[in-house]
Design an enzyme around this catalytic site. Structure first.
Site, PDB file in Angstrom:
ATOM      1  N   ASP A   1       0.848  -1.192   0.000  1.00 54.76           N
ATOM      2  CA  ASP A   1       0.000   0.000   0.000  1.00 54.76           C
ATOM      3  C   ASP A   1       0.891   1.253   0.000  1.00 54.76           C
ATOM      4  O   ASP A   1       1.836   1.348   0.807  1.00 54.76           O
ATOM      5  CB  ASP A   1      -0.857  -0.060   1.279  1.00 54.76           C
ATOM      6  CG  ASP A   1      -1.978   0.958   1.296  1.00 54.76           C
ATOM      7  OD1 ASP A   1      -2.410   1.392   0.217  1.00 54.76           O
ATOM      8  OD2 ASP A   1      -2.437   1.302   2.408  1.00 54.76           O
ATOM      9  N   HIS A   2       0.637   2.177  -0.894  1.00 52.40           N
ATOM     10  CA  HIS A   2       1.369   3.451  -0.947  1.00 52.40           C
ATOM     11  C   HIS A   2       2.887   3.303  -1.042  1.00 52.40           C
ATOM     12  O   HIS A   2       3.632   3.966  -0.321  1.00 52.40           O
ATOM     13  CB  HIS A   2       1.034   4.328   0.267  1.00 52.40           C
ATOM     14  CG  HIS A   2      -0.386   4.782   0.276  1.00 52.40           C
ATOM     15  ND1 HIS A   2      -0.859   5.742  -0.581  1.00 52.40           N
ATOM     16  CD2 HIS A   2      -1.450   4.385   1.020  1.00 52.40           C
ATOM     17  CE1 HIS A   2      -2.157   5.921  -0.364  1.00 52.40           C
ATOM     18  NE2 HIS A   2      -2.542   5.105   0.599  1.00 52.40           N
TER      19      HIS A   2
ATOM     20  N   GLU B   1      -1.710   6.147  -8.703  1.00 52.98           N
ATOM     21  CA  GLU B   1      -2.690   7.139  -8.239  1.00 52.98           C
ATOM     22  C   GLU B   1      -2.551   8.434  -9.026  1.00 52.98           C
ATOM     23  O   GLU B   1      -1.448   8.892  -9.299  1.00 52.98           O
ATOM     24  CB  GLU B   1      -2.477   7.399  -6.732  1.00 52.98           C
ATOM     25  CG  GLU B   1      -3.459   8.408  -6.151  1.00 52.98           C
ATOM     26  CD  GLU B   1      -3.434   8.470  -4.616  1.00 52.98           C
ATOM     27  OE1 GLU B   1      -3.209   7.423  -3.974  1.00 52.98           O
ATOM     28  OE2 GLU B   1      -3.640   9.559  -4.070  1.00 52.98           O
TER      29      GLU B   1
ATOM     30  N   GLY C   1      -8.886   5.715   1.450  1.00 55.31           N
ATOM     31  CA  GLY C   1      -9.523   6.547   2.476  1.00 55.31           C
ATOM     32  C   GLY C   1     -11.006   6.276   2.612  1.00 55.31           C
ATOM     33  O   GLY C   1     -11.807   7.198   2.755  1.00 55.31           O
ATOM     34  N   ALA C   2     -11.388   4.996   2.582  1.00 59.97           N
ATOM     35  CA  ALA C   2     -12.809   4.647   2.475  1.00 59.97           C
ATOM     36  C   ALA C   2     -13.404   4.092   3.771  1.00 59.97           C
ATOM     37  O   ALA C   2     -14.437   3.441   3.740  1.00 59.97           O
ATOM     38  CB  ALA C   2     -13.006   3.668   1.328  1.00 59.97           C
ATOM     39  N   SER C   3     -12.761   4.365   4.894  1.00 58.71           N
ATOM     40  CA  SER C   3     -13.365   3.932   6.166  1.00 58.71           C
ATOM     41  C   SER C   3     -14.592   4.764   6.472  1.00 58.71           C
ATOM     42  O   SER C   3     -14.643   5.961   6.162  1.00 58.71           O
ATOM     43  CB  SER C   3     -12.350   4.064   7.304  1.00 58.71           C
ATOM     44  OG  SER C   3     -11.485   2.948   7.318  1.00 58.71           O
TER      45      SER C   3
HETATM   46  P1  13P Z   1      -8.818   4.801   5.766  1.00 56.71           P
HETATM   47  O1  13P Z   1      -7.919   5.629   6.632  1.00 56.71           O
HETATM   48  O2  13P Z   1     -10.056   5.552   5.422  1.00 56.71           O
HETATM   49  O3  13P Z   1      -9.117   3.473   6.372  1.00 56.71           O
HETATM   50  O4  13P Z   1      -8.047   4.544   4.381  1.00 56.71           O
HETATM   51  C1  13P Z   1      -7.114   3.493   4.269  1.00 56.71           C
HETATM   52  C2  13P Z   1      -6.330   3.539   3.009  1.00 56.71           C
HETATM   53  O5  13P Z   1      -6.636   4.225   2.056  1.00 56.71           O
HETATM   54  C3  13P Z   1      -5.145   2.680   2.957  1.00 56.71           C
HETATM   55  O6  13P Z   1      -4.419   2.866   1.788  1.00 56.71           O
HETATM   56  O1  G3H Z   2      -3.127   4.922   3.673  1.00 47.36           O
HETATM   57  C1  G3H Z   2      -2.415   4.676   4.640  1.00 47.36           C
HETATM   58  C2  G3H Z   2      -2.708   3.475   5.447  1.00 47.36           C
HETATM   59  O2  G3H Z   2      -3.769   3.716   6.323  1.00 47.36           O
HETATM   60  C3  G3H Z   2      -1.474   2.959   6.121  1.00 47.36           C
HETATM   61  O3  G3H Z   2      -1.107   3.684   7.254  1.00 47.36           O
HETATM   62  O4  G3H Z   2       1.356   4.093   7.065  1.00 47.36           O
HETATM   63  O5  G3H Z   2       0.199   4.107   9.282  1.00 47.36           O
HETATM   64  O6  G3H Z   2       0.541   1.970   8.035  1.00 47.36           O
HETATM   65  P1  G3H Z   2       0.340   3.459   7.930  1.00 47.36           P
HETATM   66 ZN    ZN Z   3      -4.510   4.867   1.049  1.00 51.87          ZN
END
Ligand code: 13P
Ligand code: G3H
Ligand code: ZN
Length: 326
Positions: A95-96, A147, A228-230
């Site tokens: 992720d990222h 992205e 960011g879909a929480s």
């Molecule tokens: P949330 O912070 O909304 O759960 O987003 C998580 C996310 O986008 C991880 O890449």
């Molecule tokens: O989008 C980011 C994720 O929520 C990951 O967060 O870098 O704290 O693990 P983190």
């Molecule tokens: Zn993210």
């Protein structure tokens, strides 16, 4: 270090997952994890609800877990899914990812999918870096997410003060230049538990579905990702605050907005904060009610159970991914 291909771990890449999600109009959940209990809960929840799942770790989560541990956890996750019920397909996703080197390291260590997040760079630099990652990843049959547009909040090492929406007219050119497999877009979501500054009684602003629709028209059938879909569940935030926490003015993406997105070209929905809140709420409750408790299993166990339930609920009533694996 020896190279490890994800197929040796029993993982899959995201290609078939996205094809099915696009055809059947649901979204594959991408849940972040940092430890064993989170991973177990996600796998059990997805196996019980017969949902495919993308298990994702940020660069910092990977450092926290440790590179030697992670492949073993992924292999154990595959076995756990099989033992629990449905042997649902599991992808392991970075992720990222912030650099080519990190993406390559992960591909060589058994990841089946990577994100290269160069969205804070210029269009040209973003495209060039994404293309470089795609070339290496595709040589190893690994999927790549990139992205376009910037989400406000923290994206691992990348912090953006303000969001800038994705410009639909740039998308087709970006896909052509890079050959990327999926694209995260910015339409009003943001990372973390404090997504909007709302006055009491105010509702979060709707997502920019007009932007999403324009993108869908320009690149029909291309898998879109929502970060960011929480939803930042009220119930968990209330428990946290009742039992000694201090999380004020939290706000997330309402479930009906996510349902609408999941039925569109959005094939992957990222959820991290909601999982953190669910476990933290239960741990705080147990600590407050049983101040003498110091057996880790007595609070991490119930926290894990809460996350299992949350995952099943999301898959079933928000993302529509439940019951898709026959
Ligand atoms: P949330 O912070 O909304 O759960 O987003 C998580 C996310 O986008 C991880 O890449
Ligand atoms: O989008 C980011 C994720 O929520 C990951 O967060 O870098 O704290 O693990 P983190
Ligand atoms: Zn993210």
């Amino acid at each position: 270090m020896n190279k490890l291909h994800y197929s040796e771990l029993g993982l899959v890449n995201t290609r078939a997952m996205f094809t099915q999600a696009m055809e059947e109009k649901y979204a594959v959940p991408a849940y972040n994890f940092n430890n064993m209990e989170q991973l177990q809960a996600i796998v059990i929840g997805c196996s019980r609800s017969a949902s495919p799942v993308i298990l994702q770790v940020s660069g910092s989560a990977r450092s926290y877990i440790g590179n030697s541990f992670l492949p073993h956890m992924a292999r154990a996750a595959v076995d756990l899914a099989r033992e629990t019920g449905k042997a649902v397909p599991l992808a392991l996703h970075l992720d990222h990812g912030g650099s080519f080197e990190l993406a390559k390291e992960c591909i060589d260590a058994g990841f089946s999918s990577v994100m290269i997040d160069a969205s804070h760079h210029s269009f040209e630099d973003n495209a060039a870096l994404t293309k470089q990652v795609v070339a290496y990843a595709h040589d190893h049959d690994v999927s790549v997410e990139a992205e376009l547009g910037v989400l406000a909040g923290i994206e691992d090492e990348v912090v953006a003060e303000k969001s800038s929406y994705t410009r639909p007219q740039e998308v087709a050119r970006f896909l052509e230049l890079t050959g990327v497999d999926s694209l995260a877009i910015s339409i009003g979501t943001s990372h973390g538990a404090f997504k909007f500054k709302l006055q009491p009684g105010q509702e979060p602003p709707p997502l920019r579905f007009d932007i999403l629709e324009e993108i869908e028209k320009l690149v029909p059938g291309f898998p879109i990702v929502l970060h960011g879909a929480s939803s930042v569940t009220r119930e968990h935030v209330d428990l946290i605050n009742r039992y000694g926490g201090k999380m004020e003015n939290t706000a997330g993406i309402p479930a009906d907005q996510l349902r609408k997105a999941a039925a569109s070209a959005v094939c992957k929905v990222n959820i991290d904060s909601d999982g953190r809140l669910a476990m933290t709420a239960i741990i705080r409750k147990i600590f407050a009610e049983k101040p003498g408790e110091f057996d880790l299993r007595k609070y991490l166990g119930p926290a894990r159970d809460e996350l299992v339930e949350m995952v099943i609920r999301k898959n079933t009533s928000v993302l529509g991914s439940a019951g898709r694996i026959k």
